[in-house]
Design a protein around this motif. Structure first.
Motif: not given
Lengths: 266, 187
Positions: A188-193
């Motif tokens: 989620h953090l990588y996809k959000g970034a």
């Protein structure tokens, strides 16, 4: 094939034979398929090495037949149609006339001048984009590669992200999510970034919220990245709201940085 | 089952995934359009070439599979670039032939372009199997660098020695290509 014959091929292909020599060589070619093929290959190599486009005839074989059948199939027509539909949907609206274009450019220049002038008068503090550039770092993302897994979709996505191949990274993250029931919160953090880099801010915020809702140790990183997204998008009030929340909770990720950033925004 | 495609985005393209196509239009197409405009083309040329390149990639992936060892974006960009150079070459020929040119149907044009791209990939691949010196020598020779410059740069005794070396490197490359199983179906 001996060197002497190979040398003749070179001379023929480069056009350095006399007319008589070339005619004799062509006669020789007629009687040898192997020689003909070698001449063809030599020509193709010259095309390639000199950066010229090679438009050779289409060979008759199973592969080209299959290509033809596919291209004429309904499936291919449907795919072509989809490509066209997206192309139209993504088309940049064109300005109708040269005159309008000139007016548009002139108006844009005036607006840009006014905005910069006003900015120079009133803006003494750095803007949200500058603060974003100062505070956003991918070092804040959790490390995936050191987690002992190798060559997983998640890891491939992280590598693509680090190399700034954002659409590719997004495709890997989507595929990873589809392939597992309990995705690692890091996705989620990588996809959000990734979405933030692609300027898809709403979707980026959604991903960071999913990270916040998780029970992971990295969950509070979601707040920080949400604040970064608002900063990048130029939404100062929402950025401040999130940063205040981080500043109020000492255990939240980048608590001190959030306080510092808030001071700069105030 | 899908053919051998080692890249997730190619698989998505094959499935006609509109989000993948959209992403390509949003991120890669602007770069390509700018490239075409800098190379004697228009926005419409870029649109047409981009569309054809994607369709050709789908056809290849469907029939044989496409295996790439670089980033998907970089790969698609090279395919588009080569296709644009092919189009420029065709236009140059049309001008030279005073407007008389061979009419081929669209499918045949697409197949010709696919084969040209595959040959390009194979030749580039085989070039990497040569020694660095051979590769650089061939590059200079075909870029029409004068012999006296080549002689100095590669420390050959004479121009004839340089020519012999070019000849040997090209022969080596030809052998590598001829012995590669992929070459047969492309000729």
């Amino acid at each position: 094939m001996n060197d002497e014959l190979q040398l003749k091929i070179e001379q023929y292909v480069s056009g350095s034979m006399s007319e008589l020599e070339a005619a004799n060589f062509e006669q020789l070619m007629e009687s040898s398929e192997e020689l003909k093929a070698a001449v063809e290959l030599s020509k193709k190599l010259n095309f390639h090495l000199s950066g010229t486009v090679d438009d050779s005839a289409i060979p008759k074989n199973d592969y080209t037949q299959k290509l033809r059948s596919f291209m004429e199939s309904e499936e291919a027509q449907e795919l072509k149609e989809k490509l066209r539909t997206v192309q139209l949907e993504r088309r940049v609206p064109k300005l109708r006339s040269k005159r309008r274009r000139i007016i548009f450019v002139a108006a844009a220049a005036v607006i840009l001048f006014l905005v910069s002038a006003i900015g120079m008068i009133y803006q003494t503090e750095p803007g949200t984009e500058q603060l974003y550039a100062q505070y956003y770092t991918t070092d804040d993302l959790p490390s995936i590669i050191q987690r002992g897994s190798s060559n997983t979709l998640l890891e491939k996505g992280a590598v693509a992200f680090q190399n700034e191949y954002f659409p590719e990274a997004l495709a890997y993250f989507n595929e990873y999510e589809a392939s597992t029931e309990k995705p690692d919160i890091a996705v989620h953090l990588y996809k959000g970034a990734t979405l933030m880099e692609l300027r898809n801010y709403f979707a980026a915020i959604e991903e960071f919220e999913l990270a916040i809702d998780s029970e992971s140790i990295d969950a509070t990183k979601g707040f920080w990245f949400k604040a970064m997204t608002y900063l990048k998008a130029g939404d100062e009030s929402n950025a401040k709201y999130i940063l205040t929340n981080i500043a109020e909770h000492v255990w939240y990720y980048n608590h001190d940085k959030a306080k510092e950033l808030l001071e700069k925004l105030d | 089952m899908l053919p051998n495609t080692n890249h997730i985005q190619i698989q998505k393209l094959l499935q006609g995934d509109e989000d993948t196509i959209r992403l390509l239009y949003d991120t890669l197409f602007p770069k390509f359009a700018s490239f075409v405009k800098k190379n004697k083309g228009t926005y419409s040329d870029a649109e047409e070439t981009f569309h054809n390149a994607l369709f050709q990639l789908i056809a290849r992936a469907k029939v044989k599979g496409v295996s790439i060892n670089t980033s998907f974006e970089a790969y698609v960009f090279v395919v588009c670039k080569n296709l644009w150079f092919k189009e420029l070459n065709k236009r140059k020929k049309e001008v030279r032939n005073d407007g008389v040119f061979e009419l081929k149907d669209e499918t045949e044009n697409q197949i010709t372009a696919i084969l040209a791209q595959e040959r390009w990939e194979l030749f580039e691949d085989m070039l990497t199997e040569l020694s660095e010196k051979c590769r650089l020598l061939l590059q200079d020779y075909f870029n029409k660098v004068p012999y006296d410059v080549i002689v100095k740069k590669f420390s050959y005794a004479t121009e004839n020695a340089a020519f012999q070396r070019v000849f040997k490197c090209k022969k080596q490359l030809a052998t590598l290509i001829k012995n590669n199983s992929k070459y047969n179906e492309l000729t």
